[in-house]
Write a protein that holds these residues in place. Structure first.
Motif, PDB file in Angstrom:
ATOM      1  N   GLU A   1       0.803  -1.218   0.000  1.00 39.84           N
ATOM      2  CA  GLU A   1       0.000   0.000   0.000  1.00 39.84           C
ATOM      3  C   GLU A   1       0.836   1.267   0.000  1.00 39.84           C
ATOM      4  OE1 GLU A   1      -3.160   0.005   2.907  1.00 39.84           O
ATOM      5  OE2 GLU A   1      -3.228  -2.190   2.897  1.00 39.84           O
TER       6      GLU A   1
ATOM      7  N   VAL B   1       2.662   2.578   2.521  1.00 38.92           N
ATOM      8  CA  VAL B   1       2.549   3.352   3.758  1.00 38.92           C
ATOM      9  C   VAL B   1       3.511   2.764   4.787  1.00 38.92           C
ATOM     10  CG1 VAL B   1       1.036   4.146   5.612  1.00 38.92           C
ATOM     11  CG2 VAL B   1       0.128   3.869   3.294  1.00 38.92           C
TER      12      VAL B   1
ATOM     13  N   HIS C   1       3.637   7.522   7.235  1.00 43.70           N
ATOM     14  CA  HIS C   1       3.913   8.411   6.103  1.00 43.70           C
ATOM     15  C   HIS C   1       3.867   7.614   4.792  1.00 43.70           C
ATOM     16  CE1 HIS C   1       8.210   7.020   6.352  1.00 43.70           C
ATOM     17  NE2 HIS C   1       8.159   7.231   5.049  1.00 43.70           N
ATOM     18  N   ASN C   2       3.484   8.307   3.738  1.00 43.05           N
ATOM     19  CA  ASN C   2       3.364   7.673   2.432  1.00 43.05           C
ATOM     20  C   ASN C   2       4.719   7.539   1.758  1.00 43.05           C
ATOM     21  OD1 ASN C   2       0.471   9.114   2.707  1.00 43.05           O
ATOM     22  ND2 ASN C   2       0.326   7.330   1.387  1.00 43.05           N
TER      23      ASN C   2
ATOM     24  N   ARG D   1       4.801  14.776   1.067  1.00 41.28           N
ATOM     25  CA  ARG D   1       4.245  13.441   0.894  1.00 41.28           C
ATOM     26  C   ARG D   1       2.716  13.404   0.919  1.00 41.28           C
ATOM     27  NH1 ARG D   1       8.172   9.207   2.136  1.00 41.28           N
ATOM     28  NH2 ARG D   1      10.173  10.175   2.587  1.00 41.28           N
TER      29      ARG D   1
ATOM     30  N   LEU E   1       0.427  12.221  -1.908  1.00 44.62           N
ATOM     31  CA  LEU E   1       0.423  10.812  -2.302  1.00 44.62           C
ATOM     32  C   LEU E   1      -0.819  10.073  -1.829  1.00 44.62           C
ATOM     33  CD1 LEU E   1       4.183  10.063  -1.717  1.00 44.62           C
ATOM     34  CD2 LEU E   1       2.992   9.915  -3.891  1.00 44.62           C
ATOM     35  N   MET E   2      -1.469  10.578  -0.785  1.00 41.11           N
ATOM     36  CA  MET E   2      -2.734   9.961  -0.367  1.00 41.11           C
ATOM     37  C   MET E   2      -3.746  10.008  -1.501  1.00 41.11           C
ATOM     38  SD  MET E   2      -3.299  11.174   3.585  1.00 41.11           S
ATOM     39  CE  MET E   2      -3.256  12.936   3.185  1.00 41.11           C
TER      40      MET E   2
ATOM     41  N   ASN F   1      -2.670   7.719  -4.429  1.00 40.08           N
ATOM     42  CA  ASN F   1      -3.037   6.326  -4.170  1.00 40.08           C
ATOM     43  C   ASN F   1      -4.525   6.085  -4.378  1.00 40.08           C
ATOM     44  OD1 ASN F   1      -0.413   5.688  -3.543  1.00 40.08           O
ATOM     45  ND2 ASN F   1      -0.689   5.788  -1.329  1.00 40.08           N
TER      46      ASN F   1
END
Length: 434
Positions: free
Chosen positions: A104, A106, A111-112, A160, A163-164, A167
């Motif tokens: 995933e 993570v 943090h991503n 970062r 990036l959520m 994704n």
């Protein structure tokens, strides 16, 4: 704004910060319980399939301790320590933490990760294989206390939180599921190519947000070739000229195990893949990967007629090289290895006639390998005796453009000419910091 988005997309692809540091007194799941050595050995094999060492082991560094520098347009980044050291590696990771990072993107602290860590591919890895990989990294890898170095990428490109949303848009969760109507070998090959092998990370074109344009054979761009970090990762579909259409099953299996066959030789980033990954594959897995790749319909290419060998015009030029600038360079620097007939001495010395890398529309790989050469293929511990040398210090931009234009036109290859400006651009980007 457009420039910033483009830069952010590139940063998402190439930056590699991976694992957060863990306090020295943190719990160390790796130390609990006896390791199942069969599981550890299986995990070691899977780590080879995933080519983990290529990114996470620096030259002359300790295995998986990170530290490998990589130059990007935004700054230099350093790959991370994934040994089971509790302070600087992943020793504090539980199996669930490990699975989340792997599939995933993570990290343990939430943090991503940047998708240069190919978690969009690793998302397809099944639970049993995740368990084996975890066992290997916790019990089969020596812990190394080596702090991770921060990247040189400046704010705001190092943020970062976006990036959520990346994704949410592009990460397809869920392990690979066998396709009905396909046999065991095809499904195993698809699982390896799409998952642990993460072939699409290099060989599939990227979209506007730097996402892979397709993650499996249902997308028309899947494995159709892509430009990445100064190399053009070649077409792996059944396209006749620039892909695998003229390769037999045996040709492909030979290439995966040795890095060379009668059509081409590995160079650039593919050298590392052969050295660290595919040569270690079992015969059964090599056959499965070949079965899957050979099933892919032709996509991409240049639209040219199917390649047929014709040496006559090239032989005339080589007989009178004074009349052709490219022929003069070829006879002086290339002919003794690659031959008057362009067939080279395959598989020891790569052919140029009909070579898919020569026929590709994008000449980046040819320019790059001519400038900088390539690393040794090391098969069963034995380095290749004839690696391609670099000519950056010997030939100027125009000479390299001339000889590559000659090669791309020669023996009926029919590929576009190369300009000196293209060579100059790659010279600047690949020689920086050397």
């Amino acid at each position: 704004m457009k420039k910033m988005l483009k830069g952010l997309g590139a940063a998402l692809c190439v930056a590699l910060p991976f694992i957060a540091q863990v306090p020295a007194d943190a719990a160390t799941p790796a130390a609990t319980g006896a390791a199942d050595q069969t599981l550890v050995q299986r995990g070691a094999y899977l780590a080879q399939l995933g080519d983990c060492a290529a990114c996470h082991t620096a030259p002359k560094g300790k295995p998986f301790a990170g530290g490998l520098p990589m130059n990007t347009p935004m700054g230099r980044i350093y790959v991370t320590n994934i040994t089971p050291d509790a302070r600087t590696g992943i020793g504090g990771y539980t199996e669930a933490d490990f699975a989340r990072a792997l599939r995933e993107g993570v990290a343990k602290d939430g943090h991503n990760l940047y998708p240069a860590m190919p978690y969009p591919s690793y998302a397809k890895v099944n639970d049993d294989d995740v368990k084996a990989l975890y066992a290997f990294f916790m019990h089969g890898v020596a812990p190394v206390q080596q702090a991770n170095r921060e990247s040189d990428i400046k704010w705001p490109l190092n943020m970062r939180w976006p990036l959520m949303f990346w994704n949410m848009a592009f990460l397809e969760k869920g392990a690979y599921r066998d396709k009905p109507g396909k046999d065991v070998a095809w499904n195993r090959g698809a699982y390896l190519v799409q998952g642990l092998g993460h072939c699409g990370s290099c060989h599939t074109p990227r979209g506007v947000a730097f996402q892979e344009s397709a993650l499996d054979e249902s997308g028309s761009a899947f494995l159709s070739g892509a430009l990445l970090d100064g190399w053009f990762a070649s077409n792996l579909t059944g396209e006749h000229n620039t892909g695998l259409g003229r390769w037999s099953d045996e040709d492909l299996r030979t290439f995966l195990k040795t890095g060379a066959n009668r059509h081409a030789s590995a160079f650039g980033a593919m050298t590392s893949v052969i050295n660290n990954s595919t040569q270690a594959m079992s015969d059964q897995d090599v056959a499965a990967v070949s079965t899957y790749l050979k099933s892919l319909p032709p996509v991409g290419g240049t639209g040219a007629a199917a390649y047929t060998y014709d040496p006559q015009a090239t032989k005339v030029s080589l007989d009178r090289p004074a009349n052709d600038a490219g022929a003069r360079v070829y006879t002086a620097y290339c002919m003794h290895c690659h031959g008057v007939d362009g067939h080279g001495f395959a598989p020891m010395l790569a052919p140029l006639a009909g070579n898919p890398n020569v026929l590709a529309k994008d000449a980046s790989s040819l320019i790059n390998v001519t400038l900088n050469g390539t690393g040794d293929l090391v098969i069963d511990g034995v380095p290749s005796p004839f690696p391609m040398p670099g000519f950056a210090a010997v030939l100027d931009d125009q000479q390299i453009a001339d000889v590559l234009s000659f090669v791309r036109a020669g023996w009926n290859n029919g590929a576009p000419a190369v300009g000196a400006a293209e060579v100059a651009k790659l010279r600047q980007s690949t020689q920086a910091g050397r």
